[in-house]
Design a protein around this motif. Structure first.
Motif, short mmCIF file in Angstrom:
data_model
loop_
_atom_site.label_atom_id
_atom_site.label_comp_id
_atom_site.label_asym_id
_atom_site.label_seq_id
_atom_site.Cartn_x
_atom_site.Cartn_y
_atom_site.Cartn_z
N LEU A 211 8.79 7.49 13.56
CA LEU A 211 9.35 7.54 12.33
C LEU A 211 8.60 7.12 11.29
O LEU A 211 8.65 7.58 10.01
N HIS A 212 7.91 6.16 11.32
CA HIS A 212 7.06 5.57 10.12
C HIS A 212 5.73 6.41 10.12
O HIS A 212 5.31 6.47 8.75
N ASP A 213 5.18 6.82 11.02
CA ASP A 213 3.71 7.09 10.72
C ASP A 213 3.60 8.65 10.52
O ASP A 213 2.74 9.28 9.99
N PRO B 204 5.53 10.60 8.39
CA PRO B 204 5.59 10.91 6.99
C PRO B 204 4.09 10.60 6.34
O PRO B 204 3.72 11.23 5.12
N GLU B 205 3.36 9.62 6.83
CA GLU B 205 2.06 9.28 6.09
C GLU B 205 1.11 10.15 6.62
O GLU B 205 0.38 10.48 5.55
N GLY B 206 1.14 10.69 7.78
CA GLY B 206 0.33 11.80 7.82
C GLY B 206 0.36 13.07 7.21
O GLY B 206 -0.51 13.98 6.72
N ILE C 108 -6.15 1.62 6.44
CA ILE C 108 -6.22 0.16 6.25
C ILE C 108 -4.94 -0.48 6.48
O ILE C 108 -4.94 -1.59 6.95
N HIS C 109 -3.96 -0.02 5.87
CA HIS C 109 -2.69 -0.55 5.77
C HIS C 109 -1.93 -0.76 7.28
O HIS C 109 -1.19 -1.47 7.54
N ASN C 110 -2.67 0.47 8.36
CA ASN C 110 -2.14 0.40 9.52
C ASN C 110 -2.58 -0.86 10.37
O ASN C 110 -1.83 -1.28 11.14
N ILE D 110 0.78 -1.32 0.06
CA ILE D 110 -0.12 0.00 0.07
C ILE D 110 0.84 1.06 -0.04
O ILE D 110 0.70 2.28 -0.65
N MET D 111 1.93 1.23 0.98
CA MET D 111 2.84 2.38 0.93
C MET D 111 3.38 2.68 -0.41
O MET D 111 3.45 3.97 -0.90
N LEU D 112 3.94 1.66 -1.15
CA LEU D 112 4.61 1.86 -2.55
C LEU D 112 3.49 2.16 -3.51
O LEU D 112 3.93 2.92 -4.26
N PRO E 260 -2.84 -4.28 9.61
CA PRO E 260 -1.86 -5.45 9.46
C PRO E 260 -0.27 -4.83 10.13
O PRO E 260 0.43 -5.55 10.56
N GLU E 261 -0.08 -3.70 9.62
CA GLU E 261 1.32 -3.23 10.13
C GLU E 261 1.30 -3.01 11.53
O GLU E 261 2.46 -3.87 12.24
N GLU E 262 0.42 -2.66 12.29
CA GLU E 262 0.58 -2.64 13.71
C GLU E 262 0.43 -4.08 14.41
O GLU E 262 1.18 -4.44 15.40
ZN ZN Z 1 3.05 2.25 6.99
#
Ligand code: ZN
Length: 252
Positions: free
Chosen positions: A120-122, A124-126, A149-151, A51-53, A153-155
């Motif tokens: 560090l991950h979240d 940039p997404e915001g 949605i991707h959060n 999803i991120m890509l 499975p990631e979390e």
């Molecule tokens: Zn992510």
């Protein structure tokens, strides 16, 4: 054309960003109740990275190229990668999996480091979400939903290894705090674009760079450590379908 940054923009972006707080909590709930299912984790990591890509390469970067040009977009993208790489190097954090098996010794330390890793991950997404919304509300909604949605499975993947050593309350607190990194990133994004509206496409390319770095640097090694690359790829394929579905539902 960029719209005015009104109160309703701020409210809409913050509401969208808080979706991610909810899904982060949902991911932790899954980690607690599903537990250590390595196949599910590998698929989940593939899905998150996918999803991120997809957002970076199909939404943020084309939008930036459209408004500027390829050279400027790539420069901003590289800058995003470099800054996140630098922050990763500067702030000690952990990629959870590296400490597999050594939790009792380093449990407390790792829990704090995990929080930094997630922030560090979240952030940039915001940041990406806010700037997408400013570029076009429907793009912002698409990016926000995909990230929310991707959060899940990631979390889930991130939290599973500490489920056994940490109390539920601690896990939810940690998840809530790291989930807040998403609205925090969104606020930083809104303030940045408020003062430099002309940089909006560059901020999107910049966030794409940061997200690509995170996918490759954090999520790929995680999948490798579980030695389930085929399930990681399966997760990525699922992410393409979900992304296509979102695109069909939300015309941008
Ligand atoms: Zn992510």
């Amino acid at each position: 054309m960029l719209g005015e940054l009104t109160y309703s923009t701020y409210i809409a972006v913050l509401l969208l960003a808080s979706l991610s707080v909810l899904t982060t909590l949902l991911g932790v709930t899954l980690a607690i109740y599903v537990g250590k299912n390595e196949r599910a984790i590998a698929i989940g990591i593939g899905f998150s990275a996918g999803i991120m890509l997809l957002i970076s390469f199909f939404e943020l970067i084309p939008e930036a190229i459209d408004k500027t040009n390829i050279a400027i977009t790539i420069t901003a993208c590289l800058l995003g990668m470099l800054i996140v790489a630098f922050l990763h190097w500067l702030i000690p954090h952990t990629h959870l999996i590296e400490e597999k098996g050594a939790f009792n010794r380093t449990a407390l330390k790792s829990a704090y480091l995990v929080a930094f890793g997630l922030i560090l991950h979240d952030v940039p997404e915001g940041f990406a979400m806010a700037n997408s919304y400013v570029a076009s509300p429907s793009l912002g909604i698409l990016v926000a939903l995909a990230i929310a949605i991707h959060n899940i499975p990631e979390e889930f993947a991130m939290a599973v290894p500490i489920v056994t050593v940490k109390k539920k309350r601690f896990l939810y607190m940690a998840a809530f705090l790291s989930g807040l990194a998403e609205p925090l990133g969104a606020i930083i994004g809104l303030v940045a674009v408020h003062f430099n509206p002309i940089f909006n496409p560059l901020f999107m390319a910049f966030a794409a760079g940061a997200m690509i770095f995170v996918s490759v640097h954090e999520l790929l090694p995680m999948a490798r450590r579980y030695r389930k690359i085929h399930l990681f790829i399966l997760g990525m394929i699922v992410s393409v379908f979900v992304y296509a579905l979102l695109n069909a539902v939300i015309p941008t």
